[in-house]
Design a protein around this motif. Structure first.
Motif, PDB file in Angstrom:
ATOM      1  N   GLY A  65      -1.817 -90.241 -14.115  1.00 61.56           N
ATOM      2  CA  GLY A  65      -1.322 -90.393 -13.121  1.00 61.56           C
ATOM      3  C   GLY A  65      -2.167 -91.615 -13.543  1.00 61.56           C
ATOM      4  N   ARG A  66      -1.958 -92.064 -14.873  1.00 60.09           N
ATOM      5  CA  ARG A  66      -2.676 -93.315 -15.720  1.00 60.09           C
ATOM      6  C   ARG A  66      -1.618 -93.841 -16.878  1.00 60.09           C
ATOM      7  NH1 ARG A  66      -6.771 -94.355 -18.365  1.00 60.09           N
ATOM      8  NH2 ARG A  66      -7.070 -92.321 -19.317  1.00 60.09           N
ATOM      9  N   PHE A  67      -0.500 -92.525 -16.705  1.00 59.08           N
ATOM     10  CA  PHE A  67      -0.249 -92.636 -18.561  1.00 59.08           C
ATOM     11  C   PHE A  67       1.359 -92.292 -17.762  1.00 59.08           C
ATOM     12  CE2 PHE A  67      -2.494 -92.040 -22.399  1.00 59.08           C
ATOM     13  CZ  PHE A  67      -3.602 -93.166 -21.767  1.00 59.08           C
ATOM     14  N   THR A  68       2.582 -92.858 -18.535  1.00 60.49           N
ATOM     15  CA  THR A  68       3.783 -91.900 -17.964  1.00 60.49           C
ATOM     16  C   THR A  68       4.673 -92.377 -19.064  1.00 60.49           C
ATOM     17  OG1 THR A  68       3.733 -93.367 -15.619  1.00 60.49           O
ATOM     18  CG2 THR A  68       5.785 -93.212 -16.222  1.00 60.49           C
ATOM     19  N   ILE A  69       5.483 -91.291 -19.622  1.00 59.01           N
ATOM     20  CA  ILE A  69       6.206 -91.145 -20.606  1.00 59.01           C
ATOM     21  C   ILE A  69       7.711 -91.325 -19.937  1.00 59.01           C
ATOM     22  CG2 ILE A  69       6.080 -88.925 -20.526  1.00 59.01           C
ATOM     23  CD1 ILE A  69       6.066 -88.720 -23.667  1.00 59.01           C
ATOM     24  N   SER A  70       8.211 -91.942 -21.204  1.00 59.74           N
ATOM     25  CA  SER A  70       9.327 -92.220 -20.458  1.00 59.74           C
ATOM     26  C   SER A  70      10.304 -92.541 -21.718  1.00 59.74           C
ATOM     27  CB  SER A  70       9.964 -93.367 -20.322  1.00 59.74           C
ATOM     28  OG  SER A  70       9.585 -94.791 -20.952  1.00 59.74           O
ATOM     29  N   ARG A  71      11.678 -92.284 -21.986  1.00 59.60           N
ATOM     30  CA  ARG A  71      12.808 -92.723 -22.997  1.00 59.60           C
ATOM     31  C   ARG A  71      13.703 -93.411 -22.901  1.00 59.60           C
ATOM     32  NH1 ARG A  71      13.828 -86.771 -25.088  1.00 59.60           N
ATOM     33  NH2 ARG A  71      15.082 -88.017 -27.105  1.00 59.60           N
ATOM     34  N   ASP A  72      14.157 -93.699 -23.837  1.00 58.35           N
ATOM     35  CA  ASP A  72      15.832 -94.362 -23.523  1.00 58.35           C
ATOM     36  C   ASP A  72      16.533 -94.434 -24.627  1.00 58.35           C
ATOM     37  OD1 ASP A  72      18.078 -95.883 -24.278  1.00 58.35           O
ATOM     38  OD2 ASP A  72      16.676 -97.987 -22.912  1.00 58.35           O
ATOM     39  N   ASP A  73      17.331 -93.324 -24.368  1.00 60.36           N
ATOM     40  CA  ASP A  73      17.980 -92.910 -25.864  1.00 60.36           C
ATOM     41  C   ASP A  73      19.357 -93.542 -26.154  1.00 60.36           C
ATOM     42  OD1 ASP A  73      18.603 -89.329 -24.546  1.00 60.36           O
ATOM     43  OD2 ASP A  73      16.119 -90.535 -25.167  1.00 60.36           O
ATOM     44  N   ALA A  74      19.950 -94.891 -25.585  1.00 58.66           N
ATOM     45  CA  ALA A  74      20.537 -95.678 -25.716  1.00 58.66           C
ATOM     46  C   ALA A  74      19.839 -96.617 -27.086  1.00 58.66           C
ATOM     47  CB  ALA A  74      20.560 -96.349 -24.814  1.00 58.66           C
ATOM     48  N   LYS A  75      18.473 -96.674 -27.055  1.00 54.64           N
ATOM     49  CA  LYS A  75      18.247 -97.028 -27.950  1.00 54.64           C
ATOM     50  C   LYS A  75      17.050 -96.600 -28.816  1.00 54.64           C
ATOM     51  CE  LYS A  75      17.461-101.272 -24.448  1.00 54.64           C
ATOM     52  NZ  LYS A  75      16.041-102.071 -23.873  1.00 54.64           N
ATOM     53  N   ASN A  76      17.333 -94.840 -28.906  1.00 52.58           N
ATOM     54  CA  ASN A  76      16.557 -94.458 -29.953  1.00 52.58           C
ATOM     55  C   ASN A  76      15.024 -94.398 -29.617  1.00 52.58           C
ATOM     56  OD1 ASN A  76      18.959 -92.976 -30.529  1.00 52.58           O
ATOM     57  ND2 ASN A  76      19.030 -94.041 -32.813  1.00 52.58           N
ATOM     58  N   THR A  77      14.514 -95.002 -28.312  1.00 57.63           N
ATOM     59  CA  THR A  77      13.188 -95.504 -28.046  1.00 57.63           C
ATOM     60  C   THR A  77      12.101 -94.155 -26.970  1.00 57.63           C
ATOM     61  OG1 THR A  77      13.459 -97.285 -28.811  1.00 57.63           O
ATOM     62  CG2 THR A  77      11.144 -97.138 -27.888  1.00 57.63           C
ATOM     63  N   VAL A  78      11.481 -93.913 -27.731  1.00 59.52           N
ATOM     64  CA  VAL A  78      10.245 -92.999 -26.291  1.00 59.52           C
ATOM     65  C   VAL A  78       9.225 -94.518 -26.258  1.00 59.52           C
ATOM     66  CG1 VAL A  78       8.742 -92.336 -28.261  1.00 59.52           C
ATOM     67  CG2 VAL A  78       8.718 -91.315 -25.746  1.00 59.52           C
ATOM     68  N   TYR A  79       8.444 -94.618 -24.811  1.00 56.87           N
ATOM     69  CA  TYR A  79       7.635 -95.295 -24.303  1.00 56.87           C
ATOM     70  C   TYR A  79       6.491 -94.686 -24.034  1.00 56.87           C
ATOM     71  CZ  TYR A  79      11.883 -98.428 -23.991  1.00 56.87           C
ATOM     72  OH  TYR A  79      12.959 -98.944 -25.046  1.00 56.87           O
ATOM     73  N   LEU A  80       5.464 -95.252 -23.964  1.00 61.73           N
ATOM     74  CA  LEU A  80       4.292 -94.855 -22.694  1.00 61.73           C
ATOM     75  C   LEU A  80       3.446 -95.996 -22.375  1.00 61.73           C
ATOM     76  CD1 LEU A  80       2.555 -92.011 -22.163  1.00 61.73           C
ATOM     77  CD2 LEU A  80       0.826 -92.856 -24.538  1.00 61.73           C
ATOM     78  N   GLN A  81       3.626 -95.565 -20.861  1.00 66.65           N
ATOM     79  CA  GLN A  81       2.947 -97.028 -20.324  1.00 66.65           C
ATOM     80  C   GLN A  81       1.902 -96.200 -19.821  1.00 66.65           C
ATOM     81  OE1 GLN A  81       4.391-100.005 -18.784  1.00 66.65           O
ATOM     82  NE2 GLN A  81       2.607-100.007 -18.471  1.00 66.65           N
ATOM     83  N   ILE A  82       0.909 -97.439 -20.197  1.00 68.28           N
ATOM     84  CA  ILE A  82      -0.858 -96.955 -19.969  1.00 68.28           C
ATOM     85  C   ILE A  82      -1.529 -97.871 -18.659  1.00 68.28           C
ATOM     86  CG2 ILE A  82      -2.721 -96.277 -21.149  1.00 68.28           C
ATOM     87  CD1 ILE A  82      -1.179 -95.802 -23.704  1.00 68.28           C
ATOM     88  N   VAL A  83      -2.017 -97.865 -17.977  1.00 69.95           N
ATOM     89  CA  VAL A  83      -2.420 -97.923 -16.395  1.00 69.95           C
ATOM     90  C   VAL A  83      -3.796 -98.199 -16.869  1.00 69.95           C
ATOM     91  CG1 VAL A  83      -0.239 -99.168 -15.952  1.00 69.95           C
ATOM     92  CG2 VAL A  83      -1.787 -97.422 -14.928  1.00 69.95           C
ATOM     93  N   ASN A  84      -5.059 -99.600 -16.370  1.00 67.70           N
ATOM     94  CA  ASN A  84      -5.988 -98.432 -16.091  1.00 67.70           C
ATOM     95  C   ASN A  84      -6.799 -98.049 -17.219  1.00 67.70           C
ATOM     96  OD1 ASN A  84      -8.506 -98.054 -14.540  1.00 67.70           O
ATOM     97  ND2 ASN A  84      -7.790 -96.312 -13.672  1.00 67.70           N
ATOM     98  N   LEU A  85      -6.834 -98.943 -18.053  1.00 64.95           N
ATOM     99  CA  LEU A  85      -7.729 -98.361 -19.548  1.00 64.95           C
ATOM    100  C   LEU A  85      -8.699 -98.254 -19.149  1.00 64.95           C
ATOM    101  CD1 LEU A  85      -4.511-100.144 -21.837  1.00 64.95           C
ATOM    102  CD2 LEU A  85      -5.849 -97.566 -22.302  1.00 64.95           C
ATOM    103  N   LYS A  86      -9.004 -96.946 -20.223  1.00 68.92           N
ATOM    104  CA  LYS A  86     -10.056 -96.681 -20.275  1.00 68.92           C
ATOM    105  C   LYS A  86     -10.903 -96.778 -21.782  1.00 68.92           C
ATOM    106  CE  LYS A  86     -10.242 -93.516 -15.746  1.00 68.92           C
ATOM    107  NZ  LYS A  86     -10.743 -92.332 -15.398  1.00 68.92           N
ATOM    108  N   ALA A  87     -12.558 -97.103 -21.466  1.00 66.31           N
ATOM    109  CA  ALA A  87     -13.400 -97.180 -23.148  1.00 66.31           C
ATOM    110  C   ALA A  87     -12.317 -95.564 -23.814  1.00 66.31           C
ATOM    111  CB  ALA A  87     -14.769 -97.538 -23.425  1.00 66.31           C
ATOM    112  N   GLU A  88     -12.988 -94.555 -23.102  1.00 69.69           N
ATOM    113  CA  GLU A  88     -12.228 -93.095 -23.715  1.00 69.69           C
ATOM    114  C   GLU A  88     -11.147 -93.076 -24.734  1.00 69.69           C
ATOM    115  OE1 GLU A  88     -13.836 -93.777 -20.646  1.00 69.69           O
ATOM    116  OE2 GLU A  88     -13.143 -92.060 -19.292  1.00 69.69           O
TER     117      GLU A  88
END
Length: 122
Positions: A65-88
């Motif tokens: 619910g806070r992290f989203t993984i995605s990839r763009d094979d045309a850019k050879n890149t994987v992403y990790l979008q993080i929202v509502n970051l917590k200290a942990e």
């Protein structure tokens, strides 16, 4: 394949970040890609995975619910979008690539990036 993670930094609790992991040296699209993290004094733990065709993703319960993984094979890149970051969430985040079957286990992954540090201030 070589993996280069980036995008970490110092963020206030509740903030957002997008981590990137750029791959070079081989056919990126054939790899399952994942993110792991290692907090200070702790072992490395699974965070998220995206399959080689991009159709399936999976997350650790602690980040759903806070992290989203995605990839763009045309850019050879994987992403990790993080929202509502917590200290942990403070940890070094590593991307990893698997040429075969892979899941939540570290030794299922063949290649690792160098890590990018995320520090969350409360």
């Amino acid at each position: 394949v070589q993996l280069q993670a980036s995008g970490g930094g110092l963020v206030q609790a509740g903030g957002s970040l997008r981590l990137s992991c750029a791959a070079s040296g081989s056919s990126f699209s054939r790899f399952n890609m994942a993110w792991f993290r290692q907090a200070p004094g702790e072992g490395r733990e699974f965070v998220a995975i995206i399959t080689r065709n991009g159709r399936s993703t999976g997350y650790a319960d602690s980040v759903k619910g806070r992290f989203t993984i995605s990839r763009d094979d045309a850019k050879n890149t994987v992403y990790l979008q993080i929202v509502n970051l917590k200290a942990e969430d403070t940890a070094v985040y590593y991307c990893a690539a698997a040429d075969g079957y892979s899941g939540l286990v570290l030794n299922q992954y063949d290649y690792w990036g160098q890590g990018t540090l995320v520090t969350v201030s409360s």
